[in-house]
Scaffold this motif. Structure first.
Motif, short mmCIF file in Angstrom:
data_model
loop_
_atom_site.label_atom_id
_atom_site.label_comp_id
_atom_site.label_asym_id
_atom_site.label_seq_id
_atom_site.Cartn_x
_atom_site.Cartn_y
_atom_site.Cartn_z
N GLN A 168 14.73 8.56 -2.14
CA GLN A 168 14.93 8.78 -3.58
C GLN A 168 15.46 7.52 -4.27
O GLN A 168 15.25 7.33 -5.47
CB GLN A 168 15.94 9.93 -3.81
N TYR A 169 16.14 6.66 -3.49
CA TYR A 169 16.84 5.54 -4.12
C TYR A 169 16.49 4.17 -3.56
O TYR A 169 16.72 3.16 -4.23
CB TYR A 169 18.36 5.73 -3.96
N CYS A 170 15.95 4.11 -2.31
CA CYS A 170 15.83 2.80 -1.64
C CYS A 170 14.43 2.47 -1.16
O CYS A 170 14.26 1.54 -0.37
CB CYS A 170 16.76 2.77 -0.42
N ALA A 171 13.42 3.18 -1.60
CA ALA A 171 12.06 2.97 -1.09
C ALA A 171 11.36 1.83 -1.81
O ALA A 171 10.27 1.98 -2.36
CB ALA A 171 11.26 4.27 -1.19
N ILE A 172 11.97 0.66 -1.81
CA ILE A 172 11.41 -0.50 -2.49
C ILE A 172 12.04 -1.75 -1.87
O ILE A 172 13.15 -1.71 -1.33
CB ILE A 172 11.71 -0.44 -4.01
N HIS A 212 0.80 -1.23 0.00
CA HIS A 212 0.00 0.00 0.00
C HIS A 212 0.83 1.28 0.00
O HIS A 212 0.31 2.34 -0.37
CB HIS A 212 -0.94 0.00 1.21
N PHE A 213 2.11 1.19 0.40
CA PHE A 213 2.90 2.42 0.51
C PHE A 213 4.28 2.31 -0.13
O PHE A 213 5.20 3.01 0.28
CB PHE A 213 3.05 2.80 1.99
N GLU A 214 4.41 1.47 -1.14
CA GLU A 214 5.71 1.36 -1.81
C GLU A 214 6.12 2.72 -2.37
O GLU A 214 5.32 3.45 -2.95
CB GLU A 214 5.65 0.32 -2.94
N GLY A 215 7.38 3.06 -2.16
CA GLY A 215 7.88 4.36 -2.58
C GLY A 215 7.77 5.43 -1.51
O GLY A 215 8.35 6.50 -1.64
N LYS A 216 7.00 5.12 -0.44
CA LYS A 216 6.82 6.08 0.64
C LYS A 216 7.34 5.54 1.97
O LYS A 216 7.14 6.14 3.02
CB LYS A 216 5.33 6.43 0.77
N VAL A 217 7.97 4.40 1.89
CA VAL A 217 8.53 3.78 3.09
C VAL A 217 10.00 3.45 2.83
O VAL A 217 10.45 3.40 1.69
CB VAL A 217 7.77 2.50 3.48
N VAL A 218 10.72 3.24 3.92
CA VAL A 218 12.14 2.92 3.81
C VAL A 218 12.49 1.98 4.95
O VAL A 218 11.87 2.03 6.02
CB VAL A 218 13.00 4.20 3.86
N ARG A 219 13.44 1.11 4.72
CA ARG A 219 13.88 0.21 5.78
C ARG A 219 14.70 1.01 6.79
O ARG A 219 15.67 1.67 6.44
CB ARG A 219 14.69 -0.94 5.19
N VAL A 253 18.34 -3.22 -5.63
CA VAL A 253 18.05 -1.78 -5.75
C VAL A 253 18.47 -1.06 -4.46
O VAL A 253 19.05 0.03 -4.50
CB VAL A 253 16.55 -1.55 -6.04
N ILE A 254 18.17 -1.69 -3.32
CA ILE A 254 18.53 -1.08 -2.03
C ILE A 254 20.03 -0.91 -1.91
O ILE A 254 20.52 0.16 -1.52
CB ILE A 254 17.97 -1.93 -0.87
N ASN A 255 20.77 -1.96 -2.23
CA ASN A 255 22.24 -1.89 -2.12
C ASN A 255 22.82 -0.83 -3.04
O ASN A 255 23.72 -0.08 -2.65
CB ASN A 255 22.85 -3.25 -2.41
N ASN A 256 22.29 -0.75 -4.26
CA ASN A 256 22.75 0.29 -5.19
C ASN A 256 22.37 1.67 -4.68
O ASN A 256 23.15 2.62 -4.77
CB ASN A 256 22.15 0.06 -6.58
N GLY A 257 21.15 1.75 -4.13
CA GLY A 257 20.69 3.03 -3.59
C GLY A 257 21.52 3.49 -2.42
O GLY A 257 21.83 4.69 -2.29
N ILE A 258 21.89 2.55 -1.55
CA ILE A 258 22.73 2.90 -0.41
C ILE A 258 24.06 3.49 -0.88
O ILE A 258 24.55 4.48 -0.32
CB ILE A 258 22.96 1.66 0.48
N GLU A 259 24.62 2.89 -1.89
CA GLU A 259 25.90 3.40 -2.41
C GLU A 259 25.73 4.80 -2.98
O GLU A 259 26.61 5.66 -2.81
CB GLU A 259 26.46 2.44 -3.46
N LYS A 260 24.60 5.04 -3.65
CA LYS A 260 24.36 6.38 -4.19
C LYS A 260 24.21 7.41 -3.07
O LYS A 260 24.74 8.52 -3.15
CB LYS A 260 23.10 6.36 -5.07
N VAL A 261 23.45 7.03 -2.02
CA VAL A 261 23.27 7.95 -0.91
C VAL A 261 24.60 8.20 -0.21
O VAL A 261 24.92 9.34 0.17
CB VAL A 261 22.22 7.41 0.09
#
Length: 675
Positions: free
Chosen positions: A42-46, A11-18, A51-59
């Protein structure tokens, strides 16, 4: 992945983060969680590990390349100069330089000031003028031309905050979560693992958010150090500001009577939290004018600037540390003893809507923090901000009628607390009567905690005592509310029993202390209540019994077998040395775990062999929980023997002293079976 986590992502993909990702990217950056989660969003809300690992590196790259560490400020300035333009993340403060007629900026970490900022940017983001500072993503330029007054150029500014939140979407999607699930989602969202908190503990944590959803709400929390009192106010929202106790002045909060009479923080922020409130008088004498101004503001939502009256909507939160234990304060002083003396006055304290018991919150250890999905805190902050437009205070009238002795301030405090909790937990306003009464009880207790201390601090309040009770509209039952610390104190003071007594109108009174005596009764034990033991609950009612049957289907975990042994110890203490008591236990377990339970019961049988307790057991698939004795008493157990919370520490006094353990909410009923 749990069912709740699947729902959250559905219900909230893209609006939540681990939530564990924040600590993974933070490093040594002194930056609020909402800034980091803004980037993670912006990078890990999925829920895709790659995708999360790549997003973490970007952040991490963004933090490394753009976040300004104070120790590296000169290197960043050099980078801006060499590149001509460079994007940075910093906290900025904007003021009007009226001598030269332009807005100028100072940078918290970059260490430069008097930098011109365009009028158009300031008009678009007025909070830049608040004085509390705003975290932003900025594009900074450098002008190498000769003869210019300032070489630093602010090209673009983007305050770090989510925009475009759809409140109706939240209200609609709430229906896909039951109450427990929604509360747990909120707990994850503020960074806490709900598994470590009971229902009352969760309400205490979430009540800190009421300041964010209610305008002009006055909140206080005093308790031990290290319990996360200021976390919500410093990390959660770009709409709130945390002010150190030593920096509190009337000029900063409200208005300066010198110079240009600039409006203070209450004119710009939704929430102002005075942190370490007990230190307000640390190195400076208490500002008596500020106490009066704040007292007036908390009551009337306004303050004066010269001849002009300014209306403001900021909620006030006061958080600080206690000096003594609660029993000491209740006996010797009062629960406000640690705040500055200038504020310990009836007129000021009577404006407080909710005093939550910070002493019930355990010190936050690493294991308590969430590692699962919750709302991006900035997204949550925008939801909370939008709810400030709504008023749910009248909802309480659907359920209860307050005692006539309540003052207007008492009712307002309870209504605003109830309204805030409804916005947080039942944003669609769909709740059962039982759920509504739970919030009302919490709100009444939080206000009663204030009023009880006022009776001690200011004698004039004793002239108009308030009975903190209400009648339930649907049943006309009367409920009387008591603060938990009062109950704990009375239980420690004497061997009194806990029971709801019956008034002449057959009304129910929650957990009132009465003189001991064996009679039929129903008692209610509340979450976090202390002073409870098996001896106080059962010893008198089991005296003289020679045959006892304990039915409890949930005796399977180590702590539950320990509870059983502690129950047996009460029976041993209850009888004469030469007497024997037959104790038969009826329990249950899944087939695969039955051999383990059998071995444990056999060990208990052997350990009791010489004690005078003849112990037997059997397994039955049942759900009843009770103690039946041949002396004529049956005791119905809402939770069986498992009424205590787990110890908070590895070496915990509560392990050897039941009265020091926090309890779990349950009901126990005593029934006479024979005359």
């Amino acid at each position: 992945m749990s069912t709740l986590q699947e729902k959250i992502l559905t219900h909230f993909e893209g609006k939540v983060v681990r939530k564990d990702l924040t600590s993974r990217v933070k490093g040594n950056a002194v930056v609020p969680a909402y800034v980091l989660e803004f980037l993670l969003g912006q990078y890990c809300a999925i829920n895709d590990e790659e995708v999360i690992n790549n997003g973490i590196e970007k952040v991490k790259d963004v933090i490394k390349n753009n976040f300004v560490h104070r120790a590296e400020a000169e290197y960043v300035k050099s980078t801006i100069r060499e590149k001509g333009s460079h994007k940075i993340i910093d906290k900025i403060f904007v003021t009007l330089n009226d001598d030269d007629n332009f807005y100028e900026t100072s940078f918290a970490n970059l260490g430069i000031d008097h930098v011109a900022i365009a009028d158009s940017i300031v008009k678009k983001h007025k909070k830049l003028l608040s004085g509390g500072g705003v975290w932003c993503i900025l594009t900074m330029g450098y002008d190498s031309s000769d003869g210019i007054k300032s070489r630093w150029v602010i090209e673009t500014v983007k305050p770090i905050q989510v925009s475009g939140v759809d409140l109706e979407e939240i209200i609609e999607k709430r229906q896909h979560f039951d109450t427990d699930e929604w509360i747990d989602l909120l707990m994850h969202s503020i960074g806490l693992n709900p598994e470590f908190f009971n229902r009352r503990g969760k309400l205490i944590q979430l009540s800190r958010l009421i300041t964010h959803v209610e305008n002009n709400y006055n909140f206080i929390e005093l308790g031990p150090k290290g319990t996360g009192k200021s976390h919500v106010f410093s990390e959660l929202s770009p709409h709130g500001v945390l002010v150190s106790g030593g920096d509190v002045t009337s000029a900063r909060l409200f208005v300066s009577n010198t110079g240009k009479g600039k409006i203070g923080l209450v004119g710009y922020w939704d929430v102002i939290c005075l942190d370490e409130f007990e230190q307000v008088v640390g190195s400076k004498r208490a500002d008596g004018d500020m106490v009066n101004i704040m007292q007036n503001y908390m009551a009337n939502k306004s303050f004066n600037r010269g001849k002009e009256t300014i209306q403001a909507y900021a909620s006030m939160a006061f958080v600080g540390n206690t000096k003594h234990t609660v029993p000491f304060m209740l006996r010797e002083t009062h629960l406000f003893e640690s705040i500055p003396a200038a504020y310990i006055k009836g007129a000021f304290l009577d404006r407080i809507h909710l005093y939550i018991p910070g002493w019930e919150v355990n010190i936050l250890k690493e294991s308590v923090f969430s590692k699962e999905f919750g709302f991006i805190v900035d997204y949550l902050a925008e939801i909370l901000k939008q709810f400030r437009k709504y008023d749910y205070t009248n909802q309480v009238d659907q359920y209860v009628d307050f005692d006539p002795s309540y003052t207007g301030r008492d009712k307002l405090a309870i209504r605003k607390t109830f309204s805030g909790l409804v916005k947080l937990i039942y944003p669609n306003k769909h709740m059962s009567e039982k759920e509504a009464l739970e919030l009302i009880d919490f709100a009444v207790e939080g206000r009663k905690r204030v009023k009880d201390q006022l009776y001690v601090i200011d004698e004039t309040f004793k002239d108009s005592p308030v009975e903190f009770s209400y009648k339930i509209n649907s049943s006309n039952k009367k409920i009387k509310i008591e603060t938990l610390e009062k109950l704990n104190g009375e239980i420690f003071d004497g061997a009194a029993e806990i029971t709801p007594t019956e008034d002449p109108d057959k009304s129910t009174v929650k957990a009132e202390i009465i003189a001991p005596g064996l009679k039929e009764k129903e008692i209610i034990i509340r979450d976090n209540q202390k002073g409870i033991s098996y001896k106080k609950l059962f010893a008198e009612y089991l005296k003289g019994a020679t045959e006892i049957t304990l039915t409890d289907p949930y005796i399977r975990h180590p702590h539950q077998f320990r509870n059983l042994l502690e129950f047996c110890s009460i029976l041993i203490q209850n009888k004469k040395k030469e007497e024997e008591i037959s104790l038969h236990v009826v329990s249950w377990n899944d087939v695969e775990y039955t051999p383990i339970s059998t071995a444990n019961f056999d060990e208990i049988t052997e350990s009791l062999r010489d004690s005078g307790i003849i112990f037997t057991y059997e397994f039955q698939d049942l759900h009843d929980r009770s103690i039946v004795a041949n002396n004529g008493w049956k005791i119905k157990l809402g939770r069986g023997l498992d009424i205590f919370e787990k110890p908070a520490f590895r070496f915990d006094i509560s392990e050897v002293m039941q009265e020091q353990r926090q309890c779990r909410n349950c009901e126990i009923t005593y029934i006479r079976q024979i005359d």
